[in-house]
Write a protein that holds these residues in place. Structure first.
Motif, PDB file in Angstrom:
ATOM      1  N   CYS A 146      -7.432   0.777   4.258  1.00 11.59           N
ATOM      2  CA  CYS A 146      -6.695  -0.067   5.576  1.00 11.59           C
ATOM      3  C   CYS A 146      -8.104  -0.702   6.211  1.00 11.59           C
ATOM      4  O   CYS A 146      -7.651  -2.153   6.453  1.00 11.59           O
ATOM      5  CB  CYS A 146      -6.392   0.881   6.608  1.00 11.59           C
ATOM      6  SG  CYS A 146      -4.732   1.862   6.047  1.00 11.59           S
ATOM      7  N   CYS A 187      -1.569   2.291  -5.247  1.00  9.42           N
ATOM      8  CA  CYS A 187      -0.730   3.459  -5.594  1.00  9.42           C
ATOM      9  C   CYS A 187      -1.514   4.647  -5.768  1.00  9.42           C
ATOM     10  O   CYS A 187      -2.591   4.357  -6.389  1.00  9.42           O
ATOM     11  CB  CYS A 187       0.372   3.504  -6.279  1.00  9.42           C
ATOM     12  SG  CYS A 187       0.102   2.945  -7.910  1.00  9.42           S
ATOM     13  N   GLU A 195      -9.254   7.445   0.628  1.00 10.35           N
ATOM     14  CA  GLU A 195      -8.954   6.208  -0.027  1.00 10.35           C
ATOM     15  C   GLU A 195      -7.869   5.371   0.913  1.00 10.35           C
ATOM     16  O   GLU A 195      -8.151   4.052   0.920  1.00 10.35           O
ATOM     17  CB  GLU A 195      -8.232   6.454  -1.237  1.00 10.35           C
ATOM     18  CG  GLU A 195      -9.337   6.854  -2.212  1.00 10.35           C
ATOM     19  CD  GLU A 195      -9.466   8.431  -2.342  1.00 10.35           C
ATOM     20  OE1 GLU A 195     -10.243   8.853  -2.983  1.00 10.35           O
ATOM     21  OE2 GLU A 195      -8.716   9.042  -1.644  1.00 10.35           O
ATOM     22  N   MET A 196      -6.911   6.246   1.560  1.00 14.25           N
ATOM     23  CA  MET A 196      -6.190   5.518   2.570  1.00 14.25           C
ATOM     24  C   MET A 196      -6.837   4.738   3.657  1.00 14.25           C
ATOM     25  O   MET A 196      -6.638   3.538   4.255  1.00 14.25           O
ATOM     26  CB  MET A 196      -5.004   6.187   2.719  1.00 14.25           C
ATOM     27  CG  MET A 196      -3.969   5.583   3.759  1.00 14.25           C
ATOM     28  SD  MET A 196      -2.988   4.175   3.048  1.00 14.25           S
ATOM     29  CE  MET A 196      -1.484   4.054   4.164  1.00 14.25           C
ATOM     30  N   GLY A 247       1.070   5.667   6.671  1.00 13.68           N
ATOM     31  CA  GLY A 247       1.634   4.450   6.707  1.00 13.68           C
ATOM     32  C   GLY A 247       2.708   4.419   7.596  1.00 13.68           C
ATOM     33  O   GLY A 247       3.378   3.022   8.052  1.00 13.68           O
ATOM     34  N   ASN A 307      -2.207  10.732   2.192  1.00 13.86           N
ATOM     35  CA  ASN A 307      -3.049  10.994   3.243  1.00 13.86           C
ATOM     36  C   ASN A 307      -4.390  11.274   2.454  1.00 13.86           C
ATOM     37  O   ASN A 307      -4.440  12.326   2.156  1.00 13.86           O
ATOM     38  CB  ASN A 307      -2.366  11.846   4.074  1.00 13.86           C
ATOM     39  CG  ASN A 307      -1.269  11.394   5.014  1.00 13.86           C
ATOM     40  OD1 ASN A 307      -0.977   9.941   5.024  1.00 13.86           O
ATOM     41  ND2 ASN A 307      -0.831  12.146   5.873  1.00 13.86           N
ATOM     42  N   ASP A 308      -5.320  10.578   2.577  1.00 14.35           N
ATOM     43  CA  ASP A 308      -6.599  10.716   1.908  1.00 14.35           C
ATOM     44  C   ASP A 308      -7.645   9.773   2.312  1.00 14.35           C
ATOM     45  O   ASP A 308      -7.460   8.905   3.152  1.00 14.35           O
ATOM     46  CB  ASP A 308      -6.629  10.997   0.559  1.00 14.35           C
ATOM     47  CG  ASP A 308      -7.639  12.178   0.033  1.00 14.35           C
ATOM     48  OD1 ASP A 308      -8.581  12.212   0.648  1.00 14.35           O
ATOM     49  OD2 ASP A 308      -7.262  12.551  -0.950  1.00 14.35           O
ATOM     50  N   PHE A 311       2.747  -1.542   4.513  1.00 15.74           N
ATOM     51  CA  PHE A 311       2.951  -0.075   4.275  1.00 15.74           C
ATOM     52  C   PHE A 311       4.201   0.306   3.887  1.00 15.74           C
ATOM     53  O   PHE A 311       5.039   0.365   4.574  1.00 15.74           O
ATOM     54  CB  PHE A 311       2.432   0.575   5.504  1.00 15.74           C
ATOM     55  CG  PHE A 311       1.036   0.424   5.960  1.00 15.74           C
ATOM     56  CD1 PHE A 311       0.015   0.829   5.264  1.00 15.74           C
ATOM     57  CD2 PHE A 311       0.767  -0.443   7.238  1.00 15.74           C
ATOM     58  CE1 PHE A 311      -1.441   0.652   5.724  1.00 15.74           C
ATOM     59  CE2 PHE A 311      -0.536  -0.743   7.493  1.00 15.74           C
ATOM     60  CZ  PHE A 311      -1.659  -0.244   6.530  1.00 15.74           C
ATOM     61  N   VAL A 370       0.931  -1.366   0.058  1.00 20.35           N
ATOM     62  CA  VAL A 370       0.166   0.013  -0.125  1.00 20.35           C
ATOM     63  C   VAL A 370       0.883   1.151   0.054  1.00 20.35           C
ATOM     64  O   VAL A 370       1.716   1.454   1.053  1.00 20.35           O
ATOM     65  CB  VAL A 370      -0.913  -0.222   1.236  1.00 20.35           C
ATOM     66  CG1 VAL A 370      -1.863   1.220   1.279  1.00 20.35           C
ATOM     67  CG2 VAL A 370      -2.005  -1.195   1.258  1.00 20.35           C
ATOM     68  N   GLN A 371       0.669   2.186  -0.973  1.00 18.05           N
ATOM     69  CA  GLN A 371       1.537   3.095  -0.975  1.00 18.05           C
ATOM     70  C   GLN A 371       0.624   4.319  -1.609  1.00 18.05           C
ATOM     71  O   GLN A 371       0.415   4.873  -2.720  1.00 18.05           O
ATOM     72  CB  GLN A 371       2.565   3.300  -1.999  1.00 18.05           C
ATOM     73  CG  GLN A 371       3.536   4.430  -1.936  1.00 18.05           C
ATOM     74  CD  GLN A 371       4.618   4.034  -3.082  1.00 18.05           C
ATOM     75  OE1 GLN A 371       4.668   3.497  -4.099  1.00 18.05           O
ATOM     76  NE2 GLN A 371       5.758   4.873  -2.685  1.00 18.05           N
ATOM     77  N   LEU A 372      -0.252   4.782  -0.599  1.00  9.20           N
ATOM     78  CA  LEU A 372      -1.228   6.013  -0.866  1.00  9.20           C
ATOM     79  C   LEU A 372      -0.857   7.230  -0.110  1.00  9.20           C
ATOM     80  O   LEU A 372      -0.599   7.070   1.059  1.00  9.20           O
ATOM     81  CB  LEU A 372      -2.541   5.534  -0.563  1.00  9.20           C
ATOM     82  CG  LEU A 372      -3.230   4.402  -1.443  1.00  9.20           C
ATOM     83  CD1 LEU A 372      -4.496   4.136  -1.069  1.00  9.20           C
ATOM     84  CD2 LEU A 372      -3.363   5.156  -3.041  1.00  9.20           C
TER      85      LEU A 372
END
Length: 532
Positions: free
Chosen positions: A91, A127, A86-87, A232, A83-84, A103, A79-81
């Motif tokens: 999770c 991503c 969707e993150m 993350g 801060n929003d 993460f 997971v590489q998103l």
């Protein structure tokens, strides 16, 4: 437990359950919103708001959609998103599906993501499309060419040739609950020797961390937590962070960047009460607070961790930002230390806290192997109900990083006060703490040696007034008449796909790397020569 993970011995597991540290709570149970609270705000950004009811539904639908793609319990997902919203949703969806998020950090590029996918045998990579100067879809293409287990690339935003994350949704389905002792997620080590190791955290140990941290930090339904640092990171995710806030019915406010320009408007608009920063950001916030037109009066608590905060800067926080300061010292492997909200200023300004739980066992070991007395410097060893017993599939590393009786050798040099608080002195291991980002010297040196212009290289830490430590590459050129420049070295490292924060800040060309009496690189001599 998942193959490749080191369990707690059964006697310790029984004791932690009997002591109330572990229970049957699952991360997939989040958010724990009380009856009638489904209309309460769970997540708010600059342009979106999500209630607890909508967050719950979105997580269920995404979990079902992932299952429809073939992602199953126990599968790993990198997971590489940013801060929003969707993150947060992703999770919770992965926790409910019992798939295991790995993460990654926003600064990671193809080299690091490929390592994480291969070492975890991940089946999916999630991503963003494009953030600042990075097109993560281009990163995904490189990773796909080097990773053999990867079946799915899911992209938040314009997916290009990949699958849009927004389209991965389905009608909710019943999902079997995992065992609380099962692994729930993977965090990353600081990478003190080579690429980062995977840290397996279980439902039982991580939910304990959330419960106890939230209680100690005074989190409740009225908490509005600004997630300024990458979500993350263990610090922002669960100390008590985003997950701790959701567990107590508070509101999460994701920020796109930890800068005053991004965060101050959110503090005013959302009524933020608490946030977390690394030390280099604190002076920037203090300076900006002097001239900002935004109202910061709602801010009640500032947590600072990731590196040592200077006492001089610590003293400025209560007046400069109008809030309580809490120092936090911990590690993704487990142990967390906090100054308490009612501690005297002398403790808050000069120490990095004391352990979270009574069951946290501590040793401070001097260089000669003896136990350090209060005030003496030594390496911190620890074990406890939320400190792991080993890295994932890293038997050789585990033999050196953990003692035979299960204590984790943190590599941190500390002094313990008579009252049990820690003062962090430095690092035993060869890792550079660049403003809270851990730069593993050995990994960067290996990349430097891949440059055909460099015959030998050593990466050292040098003092820096804002970052605490900056990185300096000391290189021996193959052609002494045409040594590489800093720009050329950084460009070569970028081409190898390493994270921007690992690029050297400074370059020194030397005729040879000095050696110690036993033939190792003498970095102490290099630091003395170039440390000004």
């Amino acid at each position: 437990m998942l193959e490749g993970c080191v369990p707690w011995p059964e006697s310790f597991a029984r004791a932690y359950r009997a002591g109330g540290y572990w229970n049957d709570e699952l991360l997939g149970d989040l958010p724990l919103s009380p009856p009638g609270a489904r209309d309460r705000t769970a997540v708010v950004t600059g342009d979106r708001t999500l209630t607890y009811g909508r967050l719950d539904e979105a997580a269920d639908r995404l979990a079902a959609g992932l299952r429809g793609l073939g992602v199953r319990a126990g599968d790993r997902v990198v997971v590489q998103l940013p801060n929003d919203v969707e993150m947060v949703v992703l999770c919770l969806a992965l926790f409910r599906l019992a798939a295991l998020p790995v993460f990654a950090l926003p600064a990671h590029r193809s080299a690091e993501i490929t390592h994480l996918v291969n070492s975890s045998e991940a089946v999916a990579y999630v991503c963003a499309d494009h953030v600042l100067d990075c097109d993560y879809r281009a990163v995904a293409k490189e990773v796909l060419g080097a990773a053999h287990t990867l079946r799915h690339v899911l992209v938040a935003g314009d997916a290009g040739p990949f699958t849009p994350l927004a389209e991965v949704a389905a009608d909710p389905v019943d999902l079997p609950a995992p065992d609380p002792a099962d692994v729930a997620l993977f965090l990353l080590s600081g990478g003190t020797s080579g690429p980062p190791k995977l840290i397996p955290r279980t439902h039982a140990d991580y939910t304990f961390q959330l419960r106890r941290s939230a209680r100690l930090c005074g989190f409740g339904p009225g908490t509005r937590y600004l997630c300024a640092l990458p979500m993350g990171h263990n610090f922002a995710l669960a100390c008590p962070g985003v997950l701790g806030t959701l567990r107590v019915g508070g509101t999460v406010v994701p920020a796109p960047a930890p800068t005053p320009e991004s965060c101050f408007p959110l503090i005013e608009r959302a009524g933020v009460t608490v946030t977390s920063l690394v030390p280099p950001l604190v002076p920037l916030w203090l300076d900006a607070a002097e001239w900002t037109e935004h109202d910061l009066d709602s801010l009640r608590l500032l947590q600072v961790g990731g590196a040592r905060l200077s006492p001089a800067t610590a003293r400025e926080v209560p007046e400069g930002l109008g809030c309580t300061l809490q120092q936090v010292y911990g590690m993704a492997e487990g142990l967390l230390n906090y100054t308490r909200l009612d501690d005297p200023e002398s403790v808050v300004f000069h120490t990095q806290g004391r352990p979270l739980a009574p069951a946290d066992e501590i040793r401070v070991v001097r260089e000669d192997g003896a136990e350090a007395a209060p005030g003496e410097e030594g390496e911190l060893y620890t074990r406890g109900p939320y400190t792991v017993r080993g890295y994932f599939r890293a038997a050789e590393r585990n033999r050196t990083q953990f003692t035979e009786d299960g204590f984790y050798r943190t590599g941190d040099l500390v002094r313990r006060t008579a009252a049990g608080y820690f003062e962090v002195v430095g690092r035993v291991n060869d890792v550079i703490n660049r403003g809270g980002e851990k730069v593993p010297a050995q990994e960067v040196e290996e990349h430097l040696l891949a440059d055909p212009r460099i015959a030998s290289a050593a990466l050292i830490a040098l003092p820096h007034p804002q970052l605490g430590e900056q990185t300096c590459a000391c290189v021996v050129p193959r052609d002494p008449g045409h040594p590489p420049t800093l720009r050329e070295v950084r460009a070569g490292l970028r081409d190898r796909g390493i994270a921007p924060y690992k690029l050297p800040d400074r370059l020194e060309v030397v005729s040879r790397i000095p050696l110690t009496a036993v033939g190792k690189m003498d970095k102490k001599a290099l630091r003395a020569r170039f440390g000004d």
